[in-house]
Design an enzyme around this catalytic site. Structure first.
Site, PDB file in Angstrom:
ATOM      1  N   TYR A   1      73.848  34.567  52.663  1.00  0.00           N
ATOM      2  CA  TYR A   1      74.728  35.247  51.731  1.00  0.00           C
ATOM      3  C   TYR A   1      74.753  34.224  50.582  1.00  0.00           C
ATOM      4  O   TYR A   1      75.377  32.988  50.662  1.00  0.00           O
ATOM      5  CB  TYR A   1      75.664  35.806  52.231  1.00  0.00           C
ATOM      6  CG  TYR A   1      76.662  36.522  51.169  1.00  0.00           C
ATOM      7  CD1 TYR A   1      76.269  38.007  50.982  1.00  0.00           C
ATOM      8  CD2 TYR A   1      77.561  35.834  50.517  1.00  0.00           C
ATOM      9  CE1 TYR A   1      77.267  38.373  49.708  1.00  0.00           C
ATOM     10  CE2 TYR A   1      78.081  36.369  49.417  1.00  0.00           C
ATOM     11  CZ  TYR A   1      78.145  37.668  49.389  1.00  0.00           C
ATOM     12  OH  TYR A   1      78.813  38.289  48.125  1.00  0.00           O
TER      13      TYR A   1
ATOM     14  N   GLU B   1      74.748  38.520  43.071  1.00  0.00           N
ATOM     15  CA  GLU B   1      74.699  38.771  44.590  1.00  0.00           C
ATOM     16  C   GLU B   1      73.614  38.740  44.876  1.00  0.00           C
ATOM     17  O   GLU B   1      72.963  39.809  44.546  1.00  0.00           O
ATOM     18  CB  GLU B   1      75.756  39.789  45.230  1.00  0.00           C
ATOM     19  CG  GLU B   1      75.948  39.758  46.683  1.00  0.00           C
ATOM     20  CD  GLU B   1      76.844  40.848  47.144  1.00  0.00           C
ATOM     21  OE1 GLU B   1      77.859  40.693  47.671  1.00  0.00           O
ATOM     22  OE2 GLU B   1      76.190  42.057  46.933  1.00  0.00           O
TER      23      GLU B   1
END
Length: 404
Positions: A127, A215
């Site tokens: 991530y 993101e």
């Protein structure tokens, strides 16, 4: 302004960020053409991704648009490998139907675009995101070894697995910070080296595109130790759109609240909420305080509506129209500070708008500032269902009484 995954990847790719290749389609009949184009690039594995402005697509459920009850398939993202027939059938099923995820709420969102993308073989999901940390006025890069999982869940259950690096605005992103992140993600060898280029390119894109958030979840390590953005979410700062005129075509109005779109045409800042008291205020800070006072008085704000500094008769009337579109609104509280604009002008605007629209719910009006006393007289002598108030506490009491 939120972007779809395929749009975000197209922008990131221009900055040298390695992304999963793919082609967006809006008509199911274009599926075969998309597959042919990808095969020309040497791609022989395929994944079909629904494009909506919400997370949790892979775990969502697709329902029939006509009755919103018949379950079509589980999942708005599916990997099919070389099974093109299965991918085609899936694309025909989900396009123009309703995808419900934990972020869309029960109403879900209509899938109007599909991203037919390459299926990648990879060994690890990670991530990475970049956003502004307002508490320290610096951009923060967040990374985690727990890719593919909602970051909120990671933060709640295993916060030690989130690595944070703050970028000093005067010097920008530094190479040592890339290495710090790579060590935190347990990267080694070629993956470690590839990540340095990846994060540098991603940060450059974040700054130059004037984004408020980037993101990548998941960011993957492929079997040959390459770092690739398997997904991408990008939000452009609305205040910077004047510098990116070409971004206007990326806006998907189908994904936005119709009332918020209508409000933006009148230069009003409107956000719909779930309460019963409509709010019309000038200034974001005063709007937040007004919503707080409504809750303290036992009501629930139905919206955030900032009419700006002028609060003219036209903006007040447009504000009324938008608020009254919500059937849950049982009363309206107007809270205006007359600094830039005189209170008596606002009061006349409220009276004129009330006459034009024949407002069916009680309206409490608190006007403070220049010519506040004259404004109160105008409201009290209007003969309309307008209830004047002087203080916030009085306005809260009167709005509570109006709801009773």
């Amino acid at each position: 302004m939120k972007l779809h995954e395929y749009q975000a990847k197209s922008l990131l790719k221009k900055y040298g960020v390695p992304v999963q290749d793919g082609i967006a389609i809006k008509v199911a009949d274009d599926f075969d053409n998309a597959v042919s184009q990808l095969r020309e690039k040497g791609i022989n594995q395929f994944v079909v991704k629904s494009q909506i402005h919400a997370g949790g697509r892979g775990k969502g459920k697709v329902f029939n648009k006509s009755n919103r009850e018949e379950l079509i398939v589980d999942g708005g993202v599916k990997f099919f490998g070389a099974n093109v027939d299965g991918a085609r059938e899936y694309a025909h099923k989900i396009l123009n139907n309703i995808l419900v995820t934990h972020q869309t709420g029960p109403d879900g969102k209509e899938v109007q675009t599909l991203f037919v993308a390459e299926g990648l073989d990879y060994k690890k999901e990670l991530y990475i995101s970049i956003l502004l940390d307002r508490s320290v006025s610096k951009n923060v890069i967040m990374a985690s070894t727990e890719g593919g999982v909602e970051i909120e869940k990671v933060a709640a259950e295993t916060p030690e697995k989130i690595i944070k690096v703050w970028v000093e605005p005067s010097v920008g992103f530094q190479a040592f910070q890339g290495r710090e992140l790579a060590f935190g993600l347990n990267l080694e060898g070629n993956a470690f080296k590839d990540f340095q280029k990846f994060i540098a390119a991603l940060y450059k894109a974040f700054e130059e595109l004037d984004t408020s958030m980037v993101e990548v979840n998941p960011m993957v390590i492929t079997n040959d130790d390459k770092i690739v953005a398997l997904d991408a979410k990008v939000t452009i700062d609305d205040n910077a759109l004047f510098r990116h005129k070409d971004f206007e075509e990326l806006r998907d109005l189908n994904e936005e609240d119709p009332l918020e779109i209508e409000a933006s045409k009148s230069n009003l800042n409107y956000i719909k909420l779930d309460g019963n008291v409509g709010c019309m205020v000038n200034g974001a800070g005063l709007a937040m305080a007004t919503m707080d006072i409504i809750k303290l008085a036992g009501g629930e704000p139905a919206n955030f509506l900032d009419v700006g500094g002028t609060a003219s008769a036209e903006t007040v009337e447009n504000g009324f129209r938008i608020i009254l579109t919500d059937p849950n609104v049982k009363a309206i509280l107007i809270n205006i500070f007359g600094g830039i604009v005189r209170c008596d002008r606002v009061a006349n605007g409220v009276v004129q708008a009330s006459k034009n629209l024949n407002i069916p719910v009680p309206v409490v009006v608190r006007l403070q500032g220049t010519n506040a006393e004259e404004a109160k007289t105008i409201l009290d002598e209007s003969g309309l269902n307008l209830i004047s108030a002087t203080t916030l506490a009085e306005a809260a009491e009167k709005i509570t009484a109006a709801l009773a």
